[in-house]
Design a protein around this motif. Structure first.
Motif, short mmCIF file in Angstrom:
data_model
loop_
_atom_site.label_atom_id
_atom_site.label_comp_id
_atom_site.label_asym_id
_atom_site.label_seq_id
_atom_site.Cartn_x
_atom_site.Cartn_y
_atom_site.Cartn_z
N SER A 1 1.02 -1.16 -0.02
CA SER A 1 -0.12 -0.03 -0.13
C SER A 1 1.01 1.23 0.03
CB SER A 1 -0.88 0.10 1.20
OG SER A 1 -1.86 -1.16 1.01
N VAL A 2 0.34 2.27 -0.70
CA VAL A 2 1.05 3.64 -0.91
C VAL A 2 0.51 4.49 0.19
CG1 VAL A 2 0.07 4.21 -2.98
CG2 VAL A 2 2.26 5.12 -2.51
N ASN A 3 1.39 5.55 0.64
CA ASN A 3 1.14 6.31 1.35
C ASN A 3 2.00 7.59 1.53
OD1 ASN A 3 -1.34 5.64 3.27
ND2 ASN A 3 -0.16 4.06 3.52
N TYR A 4 1.45 8.79 1.65
CA TYR A 4 2.26 10.14 1.56
C TYR A 4 2.13 10.58 2.77
CZ TYR A 4 1.50 8.99 -3.30
OH TYR A 4 1.30 8.40 -4.56
N GLY A 5 3.22 11.39 3.38
CA GLY A 5 2.96 12.09 4.30
C GLY A 5 4.55 12.76 4.84
N ILE A 6 4.12 14.11 5.55
CA ILE A 6 5.10 14.94 6.13
C ILE A 6 5.72 14.26 7.57
CG2 ILE A 6 5.76 17.18 6.98
CD1 ILE A 6 3.78 18.29 5.05
N VAL A 7 6.97 14.03 7.58
CA VAL A 7 7.59 13.37 8.84
C VAL A 7 7.15 14.58 9.86
CG1 VAL A 7 9.72 12.81 9.96
CG2 VAL A 7 9.02 12.01 7.66
N GLU A 8 6.63 13.80 11.08
CA GLU A 8 6.69 14.44 12.15
C GLU A 8 7.90 14.37 13.18
OE1 GLU A 8 3.64 14.73 16.34
OE2 GLU A 8 3.24 13.35 14.58
N TYR A 9 8.59 15.37 13.53
CA TYR A 9 9.83 15.36 14.30
C TYR A 9 9.54 15.61 16.02
CZ TYR A 9 11.69 15.73 9.74
OH TYR A 9 12.14 15.42 8.49
N VAL A 10 9.88 14.52 16.79
CA VAL A 10 9.44 14.61 18.19
C VAL A 10 10.70 14.30 18.96
CG1 VAL A 10 7.42 13.54 17.42
CG2 VAL A 10 9.07 12.04 18.01
N ASP A 11 10.64 14.32 20.22
CA ASP A 11 11.77 14.31 21.10
C ASP A 11 11.72 12.46 21.23
OD1 ASP A 11 13.18 13.21 23.45
OD2 ASP A 11 13.15 15.45 23.98
N TRP A 12 12.58 11.77 20.68
CA TRP A 12 12.61 10.53 20.53
C TRP A 12 12.60 10.00 21.55
CZ3 TRP A 12 11.59 7.53 16.78
CH2 TRP A 12 11.65 6.02 16.68
N ASP A 13 13.39 10.25 22.63
CA ASP A 13 13.43 9.44 24.19
C ASP A 13 12.29 9.64 25.05
OD1 ASP A 13 16.35 8.41 23.45
OD2 ASP A 13 17.01 10.36 23.79
N THR A 14 11.33 10.88 24.50
CA THR A 14 10.68 11.06 25.75
C THR A 14 9.03 11.12 25.22
OG1 THR A 14 10.68 13.39 25.50
CG2 THR A 14 12.07 12.53 27.09
N HIS A 15 9.11 11.10 23.79
CA HIS A 15 7.72 11.28 23.23
C HIS A 15 6.76 9.76 23.42
CE1 HIS A 15 4.51 12.96 20.61
NE2 HIS A 15 4.59 11.69 20.00
N GLN A 16 5.71 9.70 23.72
CA GLN A 16 4.94 8.68 23.91
C GLN A 16 3.67 8.72 22.77
OE1 GLN A 16 3.93 7.31 27.74
NE2 GLN A 16 2.78 5.35 26.89
N ALA A 17 3.54 7.88 22.03
CA ALA A 17 2.24 7.92 20.91
C ALA A 17 1.05 6.92 21.50
CB ALA A 17 2.76 7.43 19.66
N ASN A 18 1.22 5.87 22.18
CA ASN A 18 0.24 4.89 22.60
C ASN A 18 -0.35 5.27 23.86
OD1 ASN A 18 2.35 3.91 24.25
ND2 ASN A 18 2.46 2.16 23.79
N VAL A 19 -0.35 6.51 24.27
CA VAL A 19 -1.00 6.80 25.56
C VAL A 19 -2.42 6.32 25.57
CG1 VAL A 19 -1.61 8.56 27.27
CG2 VAL A 19 0.32 8.79 25.85
N ASP A 20 -3.14 6.64 24.63
CA ASP A 20 -4.79 6.61 24.61
C ASP A 20 -5.14 5.07 24.11
OD1 ASP A 20 -5.18 8.73 25.90
OD2 ASP A 20 -4.96 10.15 24.09
N HIS A 21 -4.30 4.87 23.00
CA HIS A 21 -4.66 3.53 22.23
C HIS A 21 -3.11 3.26 21.49
CE1 HIS A 21 -4.93 6.17 18.75
NE2 HIS A 21 -5.66 6.85 19.20
N LEU A 22 -3.20 2.04 20.91
CA LEU A 22 -2.20 1.30 19.95
C LEU A 22 -2.28 2.11 18.97
CD1 LEU A 22 -2.30 -2.25 20.74
CD2 LEU A 22 -0.82 -0.70 21.72
N GLN A 23 -1.13 2.38 18.32
CA GLN A 23 -0.90 3.04 16.90
C GLN A 23 -0.81 2.12 15.90
OE1 GLN A 23 -0.22 6.63 16.57
NE2 GLN A 23 -1.29 6.57 18.50
N ASN A 24 -1.43 2.87 14.71
CA ASN A 24 -1.38 1.97 13.43
C ASN A 24 0.16 2.06 12.95
OD1 ASN A 24 -1.09 1.83 10.40
ND2 ASN A 24 -3.10 1.50 10.61
#
Length: 277
Positions: A166-189
């Protein structure tokens, strides 16, 4: 979570066009994209009619490469490891993300024609480097037409297979790699991890990426029973001449020390003639 689909023999899911668009940020159609390449690699791509995609877990072959590209965030790791599939309790969400990463490829561009990209990419070339300028909307249209379900096929070790990416397009999001958490509310795709990078090290890239990804559950079997392996890179069919004629490619920019005479001569042999300026 249920992983029952990974057991037994079922048809491989076909790839689709932009299935995860709502999760990603894209620029306007007229946005220009800049891709730095060695002169030699550009000519190989034109002659071979392809865009080169690297598997995101294999960026380790040049200075400044991101060994964490596409990886789940450190702060997400524990929660992902604890989430298990109902019918495969030994297979966690973390395993799923790792396997998805090993089946995901990216072709990378910059939103800006910056000193950073000219300094850091395509170094070590005998003939120098160039910057190919694309228009996002037209490039997107060309690739989506190529990858429309039913139009595309995958060639693997000489075999023609169903197109599973599958093809997708997106602008990369830059985060603090060591402290950022993406799965606080739910698991990520898993596609979300493909578009997250460390702010401190990589934010100057201003990256727009195109990803090709296959399902991260189960194995892909060929008709002879052997299992498909995922190489470190892929070549996606792309007609450079058609892209120039259509305006998907706007310009080719030269570095000051590149061998522009050589490139012009080679392009002339390919019946690609530059305009003034």
């Amino acid at each position: 979570m249920n992983e029952s689909e990974s057991h037994g023999h079922i048809p491989a899911p076909l790839g689709s066009v932009e299935p995860h668009a709502p999760l990603l940020s894209v620029p306007s159609d007229g946005q220009l994209l800049y891709k730095i390449s060695s002169v030699e690699n550009l000519l190989r791509s034109i002659v071979g009619n392809y865009l080169h995609f690297n598997r995101v877990d294999s960026y380790a072959d040049f200075p400044g490469a991101d060994p964490h590209d596409g990886r789940q965030l450190p702060k997400d790791q524990q929660g992902n490891s604890l989430a298990r599939f109902e019918k495969s309790p030994d297979f966690s969400a973390a395993n799923y993300y790792d396997q998805s990463r090993a089946r995901t490829y990216a072709c990378c561009f910059s939103l800006e024609n910056s000193d950073f990209i000219w300094k850091n990419y395509a170094n070590g070339s005998e003939k120098g480097k160039v910057g190919v300028v694309f228009e996002f909307g037209r490039l997107r249209t060309m690739l989506n037409q190529t990858l429309q379900p039913g139009n595309a096929a995958l060639k693997y070790n000489g075999n023609q297979c169903d197109q599973i990416f599958s093809v997708n397009y997106g602008i990369v999001e830059y985060v603090d790699w060591d402290t950022h958490q993406a799965n606080v509310d739910h698991l990520q795709n898993p596609i979300r991890y493909t578009y997250l990078k460390d702010k401190e090290r990589f934010s100057e890239e201003k990256e727009l990426r195109i990803s090709l990804s296959a399902m991260g559950i189960g194995q892909f079997a060929l008709k002879d029973g052997s299992m498909m392996q995922f190489p470190s890179s892929l070549q996606l069919a792309f007609d450079f001449k058609a892209a120039i004629a259509d305006g998907a490619i706007q310009q080719i920019l030269y570095a000051s020390d590149s061998d522009s005479d050589f490139l012009q001569a080679e392009l002339h042999k390919l019946r690609i003639v530059s305009s003034k300026g």
